[in-house]
Design a protein around this motif. Sequence first.
Motif, PDB file in Angstrom:
ATOM      1  N   LEU A 203       0.853  -1.258  -0.045  1.00 46.92           N
ATOM      2  CA  LEU A 203       0.032   0.054   0.110  1.00 46.92           C
ATOM      3  C   LEU A 203       1.003   1.258  -0.062  1.00 46.92           C
ATOM      4  N   LYS A 204       0.427   2.496  -0.836  1.00 44.87           N
ATOM      5  CA  LYS A 204       1.015   3.457  -0.646  1.00 44.87           C
ATOM      6  C   LYS A 204       0.048   4.457  -0.152  1.00 44.87           C
ATOM      7  N   PHE A 205       0.988   5.326   0.731  1.00 47.26           N
ATOM      8  CA  PHE A 205       0.044   6.528   1.490  1.00 47.26           C
ATOM      9  C   PHE A 205       0.724   7.838   0.931  1.00 47.26           C
ATOM     10  N   GLU A 206       1.194   7.848  -0.048  1.00 42.77           N
ATOM     11  CA  GLU A 206       1.766   9.448  -0.769  1.00 42.77           C
ATOM     12  C   GLU A 206       1.348   8.993  -2.109  1.00 42.77           C
ATOM     13  N   PRO A 207       0.860  10.044  -2.999  1.00 41.70           N
ATOM     14  CA  PRO A 207       0.494   9.692  -4.330  1.00 41.70           C
ATOM     15  C   PRO A 207       1.881  10.068  -5.194  1.00 41.70           C
ATOM     16  N   PRO A 208       2.007   9.569  -6.206  1.00 44.46           N
ATOM     17  CA  PRO A 208       3.078   9.887  -7.253  1.00 44.46           C
ATOM     18  C   PRO A 208       3.039  11.322  -7.578  1.00 44.46           C
ATOM     19  N   GLN A 209       4.030  12.025  -7.771  1.00 42.04           N
ATOM     20  CA  GLN A 209       4.345  13.234  -8.407  1.00 42.04           C
ATOM     21  C   GLN A 209       3.880  13.494  -9.830  1.00 42.04           C
ATOM     22  N   ASP A 210       2.655  14.553  -9.853  1.00 43.46           N
ATOM     23  CA  ASP A 210       2.036  14.705 -11.095  1.00 43.46           C
ATOM     24  C   ASP A 210       2.994  15.385 -12.055  1.00 43.46           C
ATOM     25  N   THR A 211       2.696  15.137 -13.366  1.00 42.79           N
ATOM     26  CA  THR A 211       3.451  15.911 -14.314  1.00 42.79           C
ATOM     27  C   THR A 211       2.299  16.249 -15.316  1.00 42.79           C
ATOM     28  N   PHE A 212       2.356  17.318 -16.295  1.00 41.89           N
ATOM     29  CA  PHE A 212       1.295  17.940 -17.121  1.00 41.89           C
ATOM     30  C   PHE A 212       1.719  18.325 -18.360  1.00 41.89           C
ATOM     31  N   ARG A 213       0.774  18.226 -19.122  1.00 44.65           N
ATOM     32  CA  ARG A 213       0.858  18.552 -20.640  1.00 44.65           C
ATOM     33  C   ARG A 213      -0.008  19.541 -21.125  1.00 44.65           C
ATOM     34  N   ASN A 214       0.166  20.277 -22.211  1.00 46.06           N
ATOM     35  CA  ASN A 214      -0.744  21.344 -22.679  1.00 46.06           C
ATOM     36  C   ASN A 214      -1.630  20.339 -23.624  1.00 46.06           C
ATOM     37  N   PHE A 215      -2.970  20.954 -23.359  1.00 47.06           N
ATOM     38  CA  PHE A 215      -3.957  20.645 -24.605  1.00 47.06           C
ATOM     39  C   PHE A 215      -4.965  21.628 -24.833  1.00 47.06           C
ATOM     40  N   VAL A 216      -4.985  21.729 -26.368  1.00 43.31           N
ATOM     41  CA  VAL A 216      -5.633  22.742 -26.832  1.00 43.31           C
ATOM     42  C   VAL A 216      -7.213  22.275 -27.235  1.00 43.31           C
ATOM     43  N   ASN A 217      -8.168  22.779 -26.527  1.00 42.03           N
ATOM     44  CA  ASN A 217      -9.520  22.502 -27.014  1.00 42.03           C
ATOM     45  C   ASN A 217      -9.765  23.368 -28.279  1.00 42.03           C
ATOM     46  N   LYS A 218     -10.012  22.503 -29.276  1.00 42.79           N
ATOM     47  CA  LYS A 218     -10.053  22.979 -30.780  1.00 42.79           C
ATOM     48  C   LYS A 218     -11.229  23.780 -30.850  1.00 42.79           C
ATOM     49  N   ARG A 219     -12.462  23.685 -29.826  1.00 45.20           N
ATOM     50  CA  ARG A 219     -13.807  24.287 -30.140  1.00 45.20           C
ATOM     51  C   ARG A 219     -13.746  25.633 -29.494  1.00 45.20           C
ATOM     52  N   THR A 220     -12.920  25.854 -28.453  1.00 46.23           N
ATOM     53  CA  THR A 220     -12.580  27.112 -27.852  1.00 46.23           C
ATOM     54  C   THR A 220     -11.315  27.893 -28.140  1.00 46.23           C
ATOM     55  N   GLY A 221     -10.412  26.958 -28.557  1.00 44.46           N
ATOM     56  CA  GLY A 221      -8.931  27.625 -28.446  1.00 44.46           C
ATOM     57  C   GLY A 221      -8.288  27.742 -27.252  1.00 44.46           C
ATOM     58  N   GLU A 222      -8.874  27.235 -26.206  1.00 42.55           N
ATOM     59  CA  GLU A 222      -8.471  27.300 -24.861  1.00 42.55           C
ATOM     60  C   GLU A 222      -7.337  26.242 -24.559  1.00 42.55           C
ATOM     61  N   VAL A 223      -6.217  26.722 -24.117  1.00 39.29           N
ATOM     62  CA  VAL A 223      -5.184  25.921 -23.708  1.00 39.29           C
ATOM     63  C   VAL A 223      -5.179  25.372 -22.255  1.00 39.29           C
ATOM     64  N   MET A 224      -5.113  24.311 -22.098  1.00 39.90           N
ATOM     65  CA  MET A 224      -5.477  23.770 -20.680  1.00 39.90           C
ATOM     66  C   MET A 224      -4.185  22.815 -20.457  1.00 39.90           C
ATOM     67  N   ARG A 225      -3.889  22.709 -18.835  1.00 32.65           N
ATOM     68  CA  ARG A 225      -2.745  21.837 -18.373  1.00 32.65           C
ATOM     69  C   ARG A 225      -3.516  20.776 -18.180  1.00 32.65           C
ATOM     70  N   VAL A 226      -3.216  19.447 -18.734  1.00 34.39           N
ATOM     71  CA  VAL A 226      -3.660  18.251 -18.417  1.00 34.39           C
ATOM     72  C   VAL A 226      -2.757  17.290 -17.816  1.00 34.39           C
ATOM     73  N   PRO A 227      -3.210  16.456 -16.701  1.00 38.60           N
ATOM     74  CA  PRO A 227      -2.301  15.682 -16.110  1.00 38.60           C
ATOM     75  C   PRO A 227      -1.863  14.420 -17.328  1.00 38.60           C
ATOM     76  N   ASP A 228      -0.532  14.143 -16.949  1.00 41.86           N
ATOM     77  CA  ASP A 228      -0.079  12.831 -17.753  1.00 41.86           C
ATOM     78  C   ASP A 228      -0.849  11.672 -17.064  1.00 41.86           C
ATOM     79  N   GLY A 229      -1.239  10.815 -17.907  1.00 40.32           N
ATOM     80  CA  GLY A 229      -2.020   9.673 -17.581  1.00 40.32           C
ATOM     81  C   GLY A 229      -3.629   9.842 -17.459  1.00 40.32           C
ATOM     82  N   ILE A 230      -4.059  11.185 -17.671  1.00 40.88           N
ATOM     83  CA  ILE A 230      -5.649  11.470 -17.515  1.00 40.88           C
ATOM     84  C   ILE A 230      -5.826  12.130 -19.057  1.00 40.88           C
ATOM     85  N   ASP A 231      -6.716  11.146 -19.456  1.00 41.15           N
ATOM     86  CA  ASP A 231      -7.119  11.825 -21.151  1.00 41.15           C
ATOM     87  C   ASP A 231      -7.798  13.085 -20.751  1.00 41.15           C
ATOM     88  N   PRO A 232      -7.541  14.036 -21.793  1.00 41.20           N
ATOM     89  CA  PRO A 232      -8.337  15.344 -21.800  1.00 41.20           C
ATOM     90  C   PRO A 232     -10.047  15.106 -21.526  1.00 41.20           C
TER      91      PRO A 232
END
Length: 405
Positions: A203-232
């Motif tokens: 069992l782990k009681f400390e979560p792994p460190q998150d890293t992020f990537r940029n994702f551009v919502n093509k419908r709005t043009g908004e640039v979002m930071r999305v966690p690696d490992g999670i789909d936009p």
Amino acid sequence: MVVELKSVPPAEAIAAFAQRKPNLVASFSWQDAWQEDHATMFTVAKSAGFDILSDISDALEKALKEGRTVRDFSRDLKPVLQAKGWWGKQLVEDPATGDLVAAQLGSTSRLKRIFDTNMRVSYAAGHWASFERNKAARPYLRYVALLDDRTRPAHRARHNLVLPVDDPYWDMWAPPCGWNCRCTLQSLSQRDVDRLQRQGEDLKFEPPQDTFRNFVNKRTGEVMRVPDGIDPGWAYNPGRAGYEARVNQTIAEKIADAAPELVDTAVQERVASSAFERFINRPQGSMPVMAIAPEIAEALSLDSRVALLSADTMAKQLARHPELTVDDYRLLPSLFSAATVAVQDGALSIVFLRLANGRWLHAVIKSTKSRKAAFLTSFRFTTEDRIPAIVSRPGARVIYDRRKE
């Protein structure tokens, strides 16, 4: 004697889906509805222009209630969708641009994804209701991944992570964490935690460190930071979003039906709660925010005694008035009882202005055409010199003006 055991329908999952089902929203792209929006609505990408949402939502509800498989779901739905022209690859019009775009409409694989996604989200909301109900006895959640060759590395890294139910880490890392994600959460007591450790579980009681990537919502043009490992579009807690949307709506309905002397207290308590703060930051469902005084109900011919703040309006408020804080929104219940000026602006609308801490607050409630409900539609700071313009609008009627008292 042989006793036949029948499976019990997942009541919490059915209730979670039922919360979304009345709000059918045709969309063109999956990016048109983002994250928590799905807690209070049902949509299917490329459904705009086709009368298919009721058919798909009815089939999903039937599958939940009857324990039907994806094969049953697809077999019954395919001919209905084909008859309505929602099948195969076609040129369809993007309502946002008017352009014709080649798009995949119905297919066996799309129906499988629709089935899988909605089932997992509905069950997640049902499970979260159980987590909240039992967290005094089972205060921990364990992230459980299926450890095979299809498991995402980031999900594998979180297998056996144990954190309290209320830990903010679950705001983002609560399964499903993407399309076809098979991970789940399991509630644990302290005894369960001790037992798993004795059995050799790492069992782990400390979560792994998150890293992020940029994702551009093509419908709005908004640039979002999305966690690696999670789909936009999945970096939220689908289970709690569905659960809280249902709770907020249920409480709003109960408050609206309460005895008049209890409504104000019930609204004050709800607005003071931590659930209200979460609603402000991540709107889901509707939240009761103002008890309606008798003279206001009479002016609008209202049956309801409470004004609601919808998730849609709250989302607009966050975009238009980012300067407003949670404490500012917690002034809302006092606007009916302590408003300085109240002006009826047409048959369905009341404008409230209140002097608070040297600043003027401006709020608008509107009745539905049926007069069965009222909603807060605007809230912001203003200045006293704006009042004459409001009072002088054609058809405006001053209900009271306590500046003159």
